[in-house]
Design an enzyme around this catalytic site. Structure first.
Site, PDB file in Angstrom:
ATOM      1  N   HIS A  23     126.248  80.041 -12.640  1.00 33.69           N
ATOM      2  CA  HIS A  23     127.042  79.073 -13.409  1.00 33.69           C
ATOM      3  C   HIS A  23     127.062  79.348 -14.912  1.00 33.69           C
ATOM      4  CE1 HIS A  23     127.884  76.988  -9.829  1.00 33.69           C
ATOM      5  NE2 HIS A  23     126.922  76.088  -9.830  1.00 33.69           N
TER       6      HIS A  23
ATOM      7  N   HIS B 106     132.048  70.481 -10.987  1.00 28.97           N
ATOM      8  CA  HIS B 106     130.923  70.413 -10.046  1.00 28.97           C
ATOM      9  C   HIS B 106     130.611  68.970  -9.645  1.00 28.97           C
ATOM     10  CE1 HIS B 106     127.352  71.755  -7.984  1.00 28.97           C
ATOM     11  NE2 HIS B 106     127.423  72.975  -8.498  1.00 28.97           N
TER      12      HIS B 106
ATOM     13  N   GLU C  10     134.078  72.961  -4.852  1.00 29.38           N
ATOM     14  CA  GLU C  10     134.177  73.762  -6.067  1.00 29.38           C
ATOM     15  C   GLU C  10     135.209  74.861  -5.864  1.00 29.38           C
ATOM     16  OE1 GLU C  10     130.108  74.921  -7.386  1.00 29.38           O
ATOM     17  OE2 GLU C  10     129.489  73.582  -5.757  1.00 29.38           O
TER      18      GLU C  10
END
Length: 347
Positions: free
Chosen positions: A110, A183, A313
């Site tokens: 991420h 998210h 996602e």
């Protein structure tokens, strides 16, 4: 319809705002410019009672508690510069090797230690026929090890059709890996129970193969006829029990390409709520929160934890910079990154 701003806190000397988006049907969405983070989504159910349906906190301090930072579930954040895992926290681009921070074992996750979800974005409410707020961020060259300075825009819009649309745009002055997503963790029961009674349908017959570290290998697997083939709706619990595990699957939409189309629908029978996901992206990570800490809860007492929320996602391929078959995982100089995902609620 408009976006209303109110103070939410301060971070590194910068004031953080919370923007409230409302429509005419009782839906309310709150977005903080810290991390371009969705903190709350209020949705009515079939009997008209409105309830919270996402994991988040009502106070800015909630995002810095020890249980939250230790677990790092990224509740509602905009994650990047490259979401999901990059194998061995490295990649090669234009003949040069780049090293990234190791976040999960030896892999990058991420965007690194201080990704987009941990930045204060500039925010501007928009005057249009929807309730919208636009957030912008500049990510400098070699920030978290990535080449190129990238200018990013994310716009959150709530319509009277009960659609929460997220539009992403970015440009770079040098080729760089780039893909971002939201998210949020959803629970259509209003957190009255976990998500296992939800029915899920995903329009895909393939998923990525991941290795034992959680990084994509480059091989795509047919799931036709398998327990995780969700082209016909199944309960999450049914598939959990058959897999003896929670979902962490990156489903592929190869035939769709980069056109905006509906890719999934998830419903919860008691509340009558359903959520349709449409996206321009070539894949979606469906995750049922198997690593979420049971210590986490909203200030109201709303309980989070394992299987208490699911994520959809939508983004480019995990580990894309290291995969020859990953479409558009590199944002090229002078190219514009355009992406849209729409969460449409019904009840």
């Amino acid at each position: 319809m408009k976006a209303i701003a109110q103070p939410f806190g301060s971070f590194n000397g910068e004031e953080v705002q919370l923007y409230t988006l409302e429509n005419e049907n009782g839906m309310v969405v709150k977005v903080s410019n810290y991390g371009a983070t969705i903190t709350s989504v209020i949705v009515p159910q079939k009997n008209g009672v409105a309830q919270e349906v996402v994991c988040g906190f009502d106070t800015f301090e909630g995002y810095f508690s020890e249980p939250y930072t230790n677990n790092a579930p990224y509740f509602g954040g905009t994650v990047g510069r490259y979401c999901s895992q990059i194998k061995d926290a490295q990649f090669e681009l234009n003949g040069k090797k780049y090293e990234l921070a190791k976040i999960v074992g030896d892999n990058n996750l991420h965007g690194g230690k201080v990704g987009f979800d941990k930045k204060t974005w500039k925010a501007d409410p928009l005057k249009n026929d929807q309730s919208s707020v636009r957030m912008t961020l500049t990510s400098k060259a070699l920030e978290e090890g990535f080449p190129g300075t990238v200018n990013v825009t994310v716009t959150f819009s709530l319509s009277n059709e009960n659609e929460l649309a997220i539009d992403y745009h970015a440009t770079t002055d040098s080729d760089t890996p780039f893909t971002i997503t939201n998210h949020s963790y959803f629970n259509l029961s209003g957190f009255d129970q976990n998500v296992e009674a939800h029915q899920v349908q995903i329009h895909s017959d393939k998923k990525q193969e991941w290795d034992e570290t959680g990084a994509a290998t480059g091989k795509n697997l047919s799931i036709e006829g398998k327990v995780d083939d969700l082209r016909t709706a199944k309960s999450i619990k049914e598939v959990h029990e058959a897999m003896n595990d929670g979902f962490e699957h990156f489903y592929l939409f190869e035939e769709k390409g980069f056109d905006l189309d509906k890719v999934a629908e998830i419903s919860e029978p008691i509340s009558g709520r359903s959520l349709e996901i449409s996206t321009t992206e070539p894949g979606m990570l469906f995750y049922t929160g198997k690593y979420t800490s049971d210590e986490l809860k909203r200030e109201s007492g709303q309980q989070y934890g394992k299987y208490r929320g699911f994520c959809c996602e939508t983004h480019r391929y995990p580990n894309g910079p290291n995969l020859p078959n990953a479409p558009k995982s590199i944002l090229q100089k002078e190219e514009t990154y355009n992406s849209t995902t729409i969460f449409k609620f019904k009840w």
